[in-house]
Write an enzyme that holds these catalytic residues in place. Structure first.
Site, PDB file in Angstrom:
ATOM      1  N   GLU A   1     -21.213   3.647 -14.549  1.00 26.08           N
ATOM      2  CA  GLU A   1     -21.944   2.697 -15.448  1.00 26.08           C
ATOM      3  C   GLU A   1     -21.564   1.464 -16.034  1.00 26.08           C
ATOM      4  O   GLU A   1     -22.224   0.369 -15.998  1.00 26.08           O
ATOM      5  CB  GLU A   1     -22.811   3.451 -16.489  1.00 26.08           C
ATOM      6  CG  GLU A   1     -21.915   4.181 -17.566  1.00 26.08           C
ATOM      7  CD  GLU A   1     -22.439   4.680 -18.577  1.00 26.08           C
ATOM      8  OE1 GLU A   1     -23.564   4.459 -19.101  1.00 26.08           O
ATOM      9  OE2 GLU A   1     -21.692   5.727 -19.134  1.00 26.08           O
TER      10      GLU A   1
ATOM     11  N   TYR B   1       0.804  -1.305   0.087  1.00 27.49           N
ATOM     12  CA  TYR B   1      -0.075  -0.082  -0.001  1.00 27.49           C
ATOM     13  C   TYR B   1       0.907   1.318   0.187  1.00 27.49           C
ATOM     14  O   TYR B   1       0.865   2.114  -0.897  1.00 27.49           O
ATOM     15  CB  TYR B   1      -0.782   0.208   1.324  1.00 27.49           C
ATOM     16  CG  TYR B   1      -1.963  -0.696   1.402  1.00 27.49           C
ATOM     17  CD1 TYR B   1      -3.317  -0.179   1.027  1.00 27.49           C
ATOM     18  CD2 TYR B   1      -2.037  -2.022   1.690  1.00 27.49           C
ATOM     19  CE1 TYR B   1      -4.584  -1.136   1.036  1.00 27.49           C
ATOM     20  CE2 TYR B   1      -3.013  -2.878   1.643  1.00 27.49           C
ATOM     21  CZ  TYR B   1      -4.209  -2.325   1.335  1.00 27.49           C
ATOM     22  OH  TYR B   1      -5.335  -3.171   1.488  1.00 27.49           O
TER      23      TYR B   1
HETATM   24  P1  NDP Z   1       2.198  -3.862   3.009  1.00 30.34           P
HETATM   25  O1  NDP Z   1       1.744  -5.097   3.772  1.00 30.34           O
HETATM   26  O2  NDP Z   1       0.907  -3.361   2.208  1.00 30.34           O
HETATM   27  O3  NDP Z   1       3.198  -4.190   1.906  1.00 30.34           O
HETATM   28  C1  NDP Z   1       4.639  -4.528   2.589  1.00 30.34           C
HETATM   29  C2  NDP Z   1       5.499  -4.756   1.307  1.00 30.34           C
HETATM   30  O4  NDP Z   1       6.850  -4.960   1.628  1.00 30.34           O
HETATM   31  C3  NDP Z   1       5.253  -5.952   0.542  1.00 30.34           C
HETATM   32  O5  NDP Z   1       5.557  -5.709  -0.861  1.00 30.34           O
HETATM   33  C4  NDP Z   1       6.107  -6.935   1.025  1.00 30.34           C
HETATM   34  O6  NDP Z   1       6.605  -7.922   0.126  1.00 30.34           O
HETATM   35  C5  NDP Z   1       7.308  -6.193   1.218  1.00 30.34           C
HETATM   36  N1  NDP Z   1       8.037  -6.567   2.526  1.00 30.34           N
HETATM   37  C6  NDP Z   1       7.821  -7.231   3.657  1.00 30.34           C
HETATM   38  N2  NDP Z   1       8.779  -7.549   4.301  1.00 30.34           N
HETATM   39  C7  NDP Z   1       9.746  -7.264   3.600  1.00 30.34           C
HETATM   40  C8  NDP Z   1      11.198  -7.250   4.097  1.00 30.34           C
HETATM   41  N3  NDP Z   1      11.616  -7.473   5.160  1.00 30.34           N
HETATM   42  N4  NDP Z   1      12.159  -6.741   3.224  1.00 30.34           N
HETATM   43  C9  NDP Z   1      11.760  -6.285   1.772  1.00 30.34           C
HETATM   44  N5  NDP Z   1      10.473  -6.163   1.584  1.00 30.34           N
HETATM   45  C10 NDP Z   1       9.627  -6.655   2.544  1.00 30.34           C
HETATM   46  O7  NDP Z   1       2.770  -2.680   3.989  1.00 30.34           O
HETATM   47  P2  NDP Z   1       2.791  -1.385   4.100  1.00 30.34           P
HETATM   48  O8  NDP Z   1       3.946  -0.789   4.658  1.00 30.34           O
HETATM   49  O9  NDP Z   1       2.868  -0.686   2.605  1.00 30.34           O
HETATM   50  O10 NDP Z   1       1.594  -0.930   4.762  1.00 30.34           O
HETATM   51  C11 NDP Z   1       1.253  -1.394   6.104  1.00 30.34           C
HETATM   52  C12 NDP Z   1      -0.308  -1.713   6.217  1.00 30.34           C
HETATM   53  O11 NDP Z   1      -0.946  -0.343   6.330  1.00 30.34           O
HETATM   54  C13 NDP Z   1      -0.855  -2.254   5.045  1.00 30.34           C
HETATM   55  O12 NDP Z   1      -0.731  -3.725   5.420  1.00 30.34           O
HETATM   56  C14 NDP Z   1      -2.279  -1.729   5.275  1.00 30.34           C
HETATM   57  O13 NDP Z   1      -3.092  -2.522   6.213  1.00 30.34           O
HETATM   58  C15 NDP Z   1      -2.138  -0.265   5.967  1.00 30.34           C
HETATM   59  N6  NDP Z   1      -2.402   0.737   4.898  1.00 30.34           N
HETATM   60  C16 NDP Z   1      -3.490   0.850   4.354  1.00 30.34           C
HETATM   61  C17 NDP Z   1      -3.613   1.809   3.287  1.00 30.34           C
HETATM   62  C18 NDP Z   1      -4.820   2.149   2.647  1.00 30.34           C
HETATM   63  O14 NDP Z   1      -5.922   1.468   3.171  1.00 30.34           O
HETATM   64  N7  NDP Z   1      -4.915   2.573   1.664  1.00 30.34           N
HETATM   65  C19 NDP Z   1      -2.527   2.848   2.856  1.00 30.34           C
HETATM   66  C20 NDP Z   1      -1.380   2.555   3.742  1.00 30.34           C
HETATM   67  C21 NDP Z   1      -1.329   1.424   4.513  1.00 30.34           C
HETATM   68  P3  NDP Z   1       5.795  -9.390   0.019  1.00 30.34           P
HETATM   69  O15 NDP Z   1       4.755  -9.160  -0.997  1.00 30.34           O
HETATM   70  O16 NDP Z   1       6.736 -10.168  -0.820  1.00 30.34           O
HETATM   71  O17 NDP Z   1       5.302  -9.753   1.250  1.00 30.34           O
END
Ligand code: NDP
Length: 449
Positions: A443, A179
């Site tokens: 729509e 996100y």
């Molecule tokens: P997300 O969970 O959305 O995404 C995390 C990303 O980081 C994924 O691509 C993941 O990869 C990657 N990742 C996880 N761990 C590591 C690591 N150790 N090293 C490198 N990459 C990694 O997290 P965000 O921080 O973007 O947001 C946190 C939460 O906040 C979201 O899950 C959401 O619930 C909430 N949020 C909601 C919003 C909205 O409703 N519009 C806006 C912003 C935040 P992989 O896919 O491989 O796991």
């Protein structure tokens, strides 16, 4: 309620969930205090959804001002001034913080402006050493951005700091593909920064429908956002001129002015005294709770991001309401987690509810899908080659629409209303019976055949 305690309810954390639980419990007659060590309002209001959405609005003017010329407007040279937007957004956040404080005061909730930790099943200890007794304790401390354990990671910032930047950087590297990464990729790009999104895996936004996220990737690439996949971080070095050099496994190093970590958020449970009080925690430190938000210690409950169930503000609010109604309102309520709509405020935004096509294939066998792939009329006149994609996932056995997924202008605004139909279990035939509202983008939802 027993009167032997100082309060019937002591809440730790005045974010969206904690504020809702506090004021509703107080309205039910409970004596309530809430402790907040930072600012009333929590992540969503202070350094999350609200200021982010305002930046998304601010960023979108870059495209609107360009498109305006095709609609006959003479737009002179435009310049963007980051400090103006930043300061206006921060002032709005301060106004909202005040409103949240007023809500608590109006409901006779006592706000304690210091850190509180759990020191027993019915006791919390404040940072100044005061011990407070409470019949029930609610943990609503939220979550914090994760900073991965790589050398030099501290040279990067997180979403906590991004709203306060001194100046717009020229180049930004964003770590993560979720996100925050995609929302800020759009924001920084619209503000003319060169954005590189670095992801450890091979896909962005993996919980969203594949076709929809592929469309975002395609549009983002077309706009000039760079992506690096399967690129784990090795180290980050600060150079003499203040810029950063980022080393990725198997790739050339990248030079950048700013590194933003957006690799997930972890529950705020460290040093809260929970383990000593007997509260069971999950593997990432999340408080384990049952369907009534009750932890392994019967007098201690938890809601919101600290439980790491669904990290979304409206869900934390529902959990806070359900907790207060159940425990203090004599109205047992449980949150229904089915069909929660969600959105990514990227450029353009994505929104979805219910099963993705691949989830439906796993659960239902062979779902029917309908798609509309179109160029919104505003984009056509503006000469903007950006297509929208809407998708309905239908359970063939009963014709129910079990998922709606969209990317395109205003997708989250449109999806909120459409989510009611999915929640209500309406059928594709009922969508088809609804007469289109012309000319709109929405729509398309009733015209897919
Ligand atoms: P997300 O969970 O959305 O995404 C995390 C990303 O980081 C994924 O691509 C993941 O990869 C990657 N990742 C996880 N761990 C590591 C690591 N150790 N090293 C490198 N990459 C990694 O997290 P965000 O921080 O973007 O947001 C946190 C939460 O906040 C979201 O899950 C959401 O619930 C909430 N949020 C909601 C919003 C909205 O409703 N519009 C806006 C912003 C935040 P992989 O896919 O491989 O796991």
């Amino acid at each position: 309620m027993t009167k032997t305690y100082d309060y019937d309810l002591f809440v730790i954390g005045a974010g969206s969930g904690g504020v809702r639980a506090s004021r509703v419990a107080a309205a039910h007659g409970a004596r309530v205090a809430v402790a907040e060590e930072f600012r009333v309002g929590g992540t969503c209001v202070i350094r999350g959804c609200v200021p982010k959405k305002l930046l998304v609005y601010g960023a979108h003017f870059a495209e609107d001002l360009q498109d305006a010329r095709r609609f006959g407007w003479e737009v002179g040279d435009c310049a963007f001034d980051w400090p103006t937007l930043r300061d206006n957004v921060l002032a709005e956040v301060e106004r909202l913080e005040g409103i949240y404080g007023d809500i608590l005061e109006r409901h006779d909730v006592e706000v304690v402006n210091q850190r509180a930790t759990v020191s027993g099943a019915n006791e919390v200890t404040l940072a100044d050493g005061t011990k407070v007794g409470a019949g029930t304790i609610l943990i609503a401390t939220g979550a914090h951005p994760v900073i991965p354990d790589v050398p030099g990671a501290g040279h990067g910032i997180t979403s906590n700091e991004v709203f306060h930047l001194e100046a717009m950087p020229r180049r930004v590297v964003i770590a993560g593909g979720g996100y925050i990464a995609n929302e800020f990729a759009g924001i920084f790009h619209e503000f003319s920064c060169h954005v590189t999104l670095v992801n450890r895996g091979d896909r962005i936004l993996r919980h969203y429908d594949e076709q929809i996220r592929d469309r975002l990737l395609q549009i983002s690439l077309m706009k000039g956002i760079e992506f690096k996949f399967n690129a784990p971080f090795e180290k980050v070095e600060k150079q003499e001129d203040g810029t950063l050099r980022i080393f990725l496994a198997g790739q050339d190093p990248i030079e950048t002015d700013l590194l933003l970590w957006a690799v997930g958020r972890a529950p705020n449970t460290a040093d809260l005294g929970l383990e000593a009080a007997g509260v069971a925690l999950g593997k990432n430190g999340a408080i384990l709770v049952d369907e009534d938000n009750q932890s392994s210690v019967p007098s201690i409950y938890a809601i919101g991001d600290v439980t790491d169930r669904v990290q979304l503000t409206p869900v934390a609010i529902r959990e806070g309401q359900a907790f207060a109604d159940t425990v203090f309102g004599n109205k047992p309520t449980r949150v229904d987690y089915a069909n929660i709509p969600s959105a990514v405020f990227s450029h353009p935004p994505i929104a979805g509810v219910g099963m993705t096509e691949s989830e439906a294939r796993n659960k239902l066998g062979s779902p029917k899908t309908y798609t509309s792939d179109f160029r919104p009329m505003k984009n056509v006149l503006a000469g903007r080659n950006e297509r929208s994609l809407y998708k309905l996932v239908v359970d063939e056995s009963n014709d129910k629409v079990v998922g709606i997924h969209m990317i395109g202008p205003d997708a989250p605004e449109i999806l909120q209303a459409a989510a009611i139909a999915v929640k209500a279990g309406l059928t594709k035939a009922q969508f088809d019976e609804t007469i289109a509202l012309h000319p709109t983008m929405s729509e398309e939802l009733v015209l897919m055949r």
